[in-house]
Design a protein around this motif. Structure first.
Motif, PDB file in Angstrom:
ATOM      1  N   HIS A 202       0.823  -1.213   0.000  1.00 43.82           N
ATOM      2  CA  HIS A 202       0.000   0.000   0.000  1.00 43.82           C
ATOM      3  C   HIS A 202       0.862   1.270   0.000  1.00 43.82           C
ATOM      4  O   HIS A 202       0.672   2.169  -0.819  1.00 43.82           O
ATOM      5  N   HIS A 206       1.461   4.351  -2.910  1.00 48.10           N
ATOM      6  CA  HIS A 206       1.453   5.818  -2.807  1.00 48.10           C
ATOM      7  C   HIS A 206       2.692   6.413  -3.474  1.00 48.10           C
ATOM      8  O   HIS A 206       2.608   7.413  -4.182  1.00 48.10           O
ATOM      9  N   HIS A 212      -5.629   6.909  -2.342  1.00 52.13           N
ATOM     10  CA  HIS A 212      -6.722   6.018  -1.919  1.00 52.13           C
ATOM     11  C   HIS A 212      -7.876   6.152  -2.911  1.00 52.13           C
ATOM     12  O   HIS A 212      -8.208   7.277  -3.327  1.00 52.13           O
TER      13      HIS A 212
END
Ligand SMILES: [Zn+2]
Length: 395
Positions: A202, A206, A212
């Motif tokens: 995750h 980014h 998100h």
């Protein structure tokens, strides 16, 4: 005494190239197991972290239809800062202190660099975050059309899960019947091997410019969706996927030019054609780390070739598919003095480096070109020279 060819003298006079700016190595993730200066290095976690990084690299390959990033071999870096300095009163000082520390080491992530620095951080507990040099895409339509996320990045993740899993306190795998809609996961990210991997995937996402999903789909929640993205719901890592626009953006990046086959071979896995006063250390055989001092509290290499004293040599047959040799060069912890190390291709010297005990490790890259033989020799000095994480990239 052998005299140096002029070409070597010239190369010696060149200023050192900042390793992060080197155009020779491909855009890459640089994983660092970071330990505060006043902490003991938890050696048992090193193989765990090596496995986690490789697992996430292969996960991206599955999620994108075969493309993924390449990663340098993990290093263990003891920080120049203590735990109290890094944690400070709010646990927020990890971020600025580590980025300035690594910029000082020659690895600035935010100056048009092509490295994503990933700190798996001992003592940072339940702390994770990421940043990218040129931000993330600001709409689904922008995916694959900008270089957002295609420059340097920084991710930092506390390693409490590794400690918990190895101590038998935290589960390695998802716990059935727990987590969002009972999909598994269920334990907090800081106490779950599965979610730890998901958190790394995750945060890396980014740095590759992916926000998100609820940035584009207001109200999007994992709990009431049948579509999952690692960028929103990273608790049960292995089952998560990526949305099509996320895949499209990743596949447009220079970082995702690789298939899931490792981009390099570790020189410690190659048989030496000949070797004198040579030893190799390989993490997968349970050897301990090989340490070089001079940077923070020291740099530990899971893989190393060590050449001991003047005349020590290792010679390798180079395969046709080889392109670039990359390694860190230094003097083994505990030795004192200076050594000169010569690299030769097909018997011709091509580079000479001086290493000094207590000086930071030197990043060496060498185009192997069409050579068929690589030789490394200690030409002067009475110290053990470390070739840290030596690797040869495939063409
Ligand atoms: Zn996030």
């Amino acid at each position: 005494m052998r005299t140096l060819a002029p070409a070597i003298a010239i190369s010696l006079s060149l200023p050192a190239v900042s390793p992060a700016q080197s155009l020779r190595e491909p855009p890459r993730v640089m994983p660092v197991y970071l330990v505060p200066r006043d902490y003991a290095v938890p050696l048992d976690r090193v193989p765990y972290h090596v496995g986690v990084v490789d697992d996430v690299r292969r996960w991206y390959g599955r999620a994108t239809g075969g493309r993924t990033f390449t990663s340098e071999p993990l290093i263990v870096q003891v920080s120049r800062h203590t735990f109290a300095e890094l944690a400070a009163d709010s646990f927020q000082a990890w971020w600025p202190l580590l980025q300035s520390e690594f910029a000082a080491y020659g690895f600035p992530w935010d100056r048009r660099s092509k490295i994503k620095l990933v700190f798996l951080t001992n003592g940072a507990g339940a702390w994770a975050g990421a940043d990218s040099e040129n931000g993330g895409i600001d709409s689904i339509g922008a995916a694959g059309r900008t270089d957002d996320g295609d420059w340097g990045g920084l991710a930092l993740i506390g390693d409490s899960s590794a400690g918990g899993v190895l101590a038998g306190v935290c589960p390695e795998d998802a716990v059935p019947g727990t987590g969002e809609r009972g999909r598994g996961g269920g334990t907090a990210w800081w106490c779950s091997g599965t979610t730890y991997r998901g958190t790394l995937a995750h945060e890396l996402g980014h740095t590759f410019g992916l926000p998100h999903p609820d940035a584009f789909r207001p109200g999007f929640r994992c709990a009431d969706s049948t579509a999952y993205s690692q960028m929103q719901c990273h608790w049960e890592y292995a089952r998560e996927r990526l949305f099509d626009y996320e895949v499209g953006h990743l596949r447009s990046l220079s970082f995702f030019a690789f298939d899931t086959t490792p981009a390099f071979t570790l020189l410690t896995d190659w048989p030496a054609e000949s070797a004198i006063r040579w030893r190799r250390a390989r993490l997968d055989r349970g050897d301990s780390l090989t340490w070089v001092d001079g940077r923070g509290g020291g740099t530990g290499y899971p893989w190393a070739i060590v050449l001991v004293g003047r005349g020590a040599t290792a010679t390798y047959a180079v395969t046709r598919s080889s392109s670039l040799l990359a390694l860190d060069l230094g003097v083994r912890r505990g030795d004192s003095g200076i050594a000169a190390v010569r690299f030769a291709l097909d018997g011709k010297p091509v580079a000479l480096h001086t290493v000094d005990a207590g000086a930071p490790p030197v990043r060496v890259t060498l185009d192997v070109g069409s050579a068929r033989q690589l030789a490394v020799e200690v030409t002067s000095g009475d110290v053990a020279v470390v070739l840290g994480n030596p690797r040869i990239y495939r063409r």
